[in-house]
Scaffold this active site. Structure first.
Site, PDB file in Angstrom:
ATOM      1  N   GLU A 222     -36.730  -6.419  -0.102  1.00 42.47           N
ATOM      2  CA  GLU A 222     -36.848  -5.496   0.900  1.00 42.47           C
ATOM      3  C   GLU A 222     -38.034  -5.538   1.564  1.00 42.47           C
ATOM      4  OE1 GLU A 222     -36.658  -1.309  -0.623  1.00 42.47           O
ATOM      5  OE2 GLU A 222     -34.228  -1.658  -1.342  1.00 42.47           O
ATOM      6  N   GLU A 403     -28.320  -3.279  -4.760  1.00 39.60           N
ATOM      7  CA  GLU A 403     -28.830  -1.981  -4.892  1.00 39.60           C
ATOM      8  C   GLU A 403     -28.022  -0.920  -4.445  1.00 39.60           C
ATOM      9  OE1 GLU A 403     -32.834  -0.946  -4.721  1.00 39.60           O
ATOM     10  OE2 GLU A 403     -33.713  -3.108  -5.469  1.00 39.60           O
TER      11      GLU A 403
HETATM   12  C1  FCB Z   1     -35.055   0.446  -3.684  1.00 42.06           C
HETATM   13  C2  FCB Z   1     -36.030  -0.235  -4.348  1.00 42.06           C
HETATM   14  C3  FCB Z   1     -35.931  -0.184  -6.015  1.00 42.06           C
HETATM   15  C4  FCB Z   1     -35.823   1.417  -6.365  1.00 42.06           C
HETATM   16  C5  FCB Z   1     -34.889   1.961  -5.633  1.00 42.06           C
HETATM   17  C6  FCB Z   1     -34.361   3.354  -5.826  1.00 42.06           C
HETATM   18  O1  FCB Z   1     -35.758   0.553  -2.496  1.00 42.06           O
HETATM   19  O2  FCB Z   1     -36.250  -1.830  -4.147  1.00 42.06           O
HETATM   20  O3  FCB Z   1     -36.961  -0.832  -6.460  1.00 42.06           O
HETATM   21  O4  FCB Z   1     -37.017   1.956  -6.192  1.00 42.06           O
HETATM   22  O5  FCB Z   1     -35.186   1.637  -4.198  1.00 42.06           O
END
Ligand code: FCB
Length: 496
Positions: A222, A403
């Site tokens: 990210e 994620e």
């Molecule tokens: C993302 C992050 C991860 C975690 C989630 C909830 O943006 O990459 O580390 O904090 O959110």
């Protein structure tokens, strides 16, 4: 001043008002924090009629070989902050600065995974995971971010990777999940182009130590969050509020990504590599022409600034024009940089949490209920939209979800169970959206739930629990939540 830059400056005030634990979804979160959950900001008239394209329950089988997994990151779970030669990272510094994180929480101990990794590997096997995405702590490998590698740091990840293979779980390793060695921050951090070169050296060390044992590598987690939360909102390390620096950082992070891709190729490793991008589908908040125009530019900052550069070799013109030719970012782009940044990748890792709705004034509003994380609106169709959009706009590059998840107010009941029904509903709906995208031609290979374990949620400290597995922090005992038991059956049945 450019529209979005001006809006961001306004949001800074809102962010600092909400202090350390404001949000971590970048601009989206910032705007939500700014509107303070005001119902007046909600877009009315949500369409709640069932989607006629939705599959009936019990019918969702994923393609054979689909990879079911879970994700974590080093600083959020490892602890052992000063052991075996690990140097400080910007997150160590940030957490130990009073007022930066909720309750002053730090990752010093976190989920103590550094010491309990074998137990955690057994839990992964118990769930039946096919794939596990973790990150490597740069300052464990090079305490000061450069120079000779620290063998004890490399050994830890070697043991982890070996342990995964012994349990038939495919490792997916992220090289950088925000924990920049503090020594590099002291020489300018990501504002300094040299940090990208240091990153390539670090990547080379890791590839040479583990390269062939890790079938999929991710470069930078990210980059947008570093830009928006670390350099615009300031509620993430390194805690700056400097819009001009922010986009310079965006360029250097992407340069680092490209250099790491090249470093892997140079080792001759046959394993795959790609970026890990948090993408936010952007929608106009109403049907005015102004909202459509503002949404387009917002999408540029949220998505195309990272997708176009890496997959098409050019930054989006509208964003460059909005930043202006005299911006620090635009001035620092050198000939050949975009060629490095767009070095061919093998896969794109998508992280999806929330959509963004944009008004004609460039503000964001909410349309859907939010989770415990105020920046997260629950909208599973956004998953479908972002996945199909990548395939449509960038071609059939393999995709993995690295994620997606939900924080819940999980509590351990007296009978020892944790009933996180909301997490199950959330995951079921998002799995269904991913299934629909696959059915419509998206080459999605795998899905990593965020997160395997409850962990240190950045500025939110330990207040938000995102895990499939509960961590009782005082004892470090792990307890499978109901969602973990449910996920085990999804994996076993390869579907819902
Ligand atoms: C993302 C992050 C991860 C975690 C989630 C909830 O943006 O990459 O580390 O904090 O959110």
């Amino acid at each position: 001043m450019p529209l979005l830059t001006r809006r961001r400056l306004l949001r800074r005030a809102a962010l600092s008002a909400t202090a350390a634990g404001a949000t971590h979804a970048g601009l989206a979160g910032a705007a939500v924090a700014g509107t303070a959950a005001s119902t007046a900001a909600l877009v009315t008239g949500c369409d709640t009629t069932p989607d006629p394209d939705a599959d009936p329950p019990g019918s969702l089988r994923f393609p054979p070989g689909f990879g079911w997994g879970a994700a974590t990151s080093a600083y959020q779970i490892e602890g052992a902050a000063k052991e075996d030669g690990r140097g400080a990272s910007v997150w160590d510094t940030f957490c130990h600065t009073p007022g930066r994180t909720r309750n002053g929480d730090t990752g010093d101990i976190a989920a103590d995974h550094y010491h309990r990794y074998a137990e955690d590997l057994d839990l992964m096997r118990d769930l039946g995971l096919h794939t596990y995405r973790f990150s490597i702590s740069w300052s464990r490998i090079q305490a000061d971010g450069s120079g000779r590698p620290n063998q004890r740091g490399l050994d830890f990840y070697r043991r982890l990777v070996d342990g995964l293979h012994e349990r038939d779980i495919a490792p997916m390793a992220t090289l950088f999940h925000w924990d920049l060695p503090q020594a590099l921050q002291d020489t300018g951090g990501w504002e300094n182009r040299d940090t990208a070169e240091r990153f390539a050296e670090y990547a080379d060390i890791v590839f040479r130590a583990l390269g062939d044992q890790v079938p999929a590598w991710l470069t930078i987690n990210e980059p947008k969050t570093v830009v928006q939360n670390g350099y615009l909102g300031g509620h993430h390390a390194p805690g700056k509020q400097d819009p001009a620096a922010a986009y310079l950082v965006a360029h250097h992070l992407q340069l680092a990504h490209g250099l790491a891709v090249r470093a892997l190729r140079a080792t001759g490793a046959k394993t795959r590599i790609g970026p890990a991008l948090n993408l936010h589908p952007c929608y106009p908040a109403n049907d005015t022409a102004e909202a459509a125009t503002a949404t387009r530019l917002y999408d540029g900052y949220e998505n195309r600034l990272y997708l176009d550069s890496i997959l098409k070799g050019a930054y989006p013109q509208d964003v460059l024009a909005d930043l202006g030719p005299d911006s620090r970012m635009v001035r620092c782009i050198r000939d050949g940089d975009l060629k490095v940044i767009s070095s061919p990748v093998d896969l794109v890792a998508v992280q999806y949490y929330t959509p963004i709705y944009v008004t004609g004034q460039g503000d964001t509003v909410r349309k859907w209920p939010t989770s415990e994380a105020s920046w997260q609106q629950i909208y599973p169709d956004g998953m479908y939209d972002i996945l199909t959009r990548i395939t449509r706009d960038y071609g059939p590059i393999p995709l993995t979800i690295t994620e997606n998840g939900l924080p819940c107010p999980d509590t351990l009941a007296s009978d020892g169970t944790i009933d996180d029904a909301a997490r199950i509903d959330f995951l079921r709906d998002h799995f269904a959206a991913a299934h629909r995208a696959i059915r419509d031609g998206v080459p999605l290979e795998s899905y990593h739930v965020w997160s395997l374990l409850d962990n240190f949620e950045w500025a939110e400290g330990y207040d938000q629990r995102w895990g499939l597995i509960y961590v009782d922090y005082p004892t470090q005992r792990r307890v499978l939540k109901r969602s973990a038991h449910w996920y085990r059956t999804v994996i076993r049945d390869n579907g819902l």
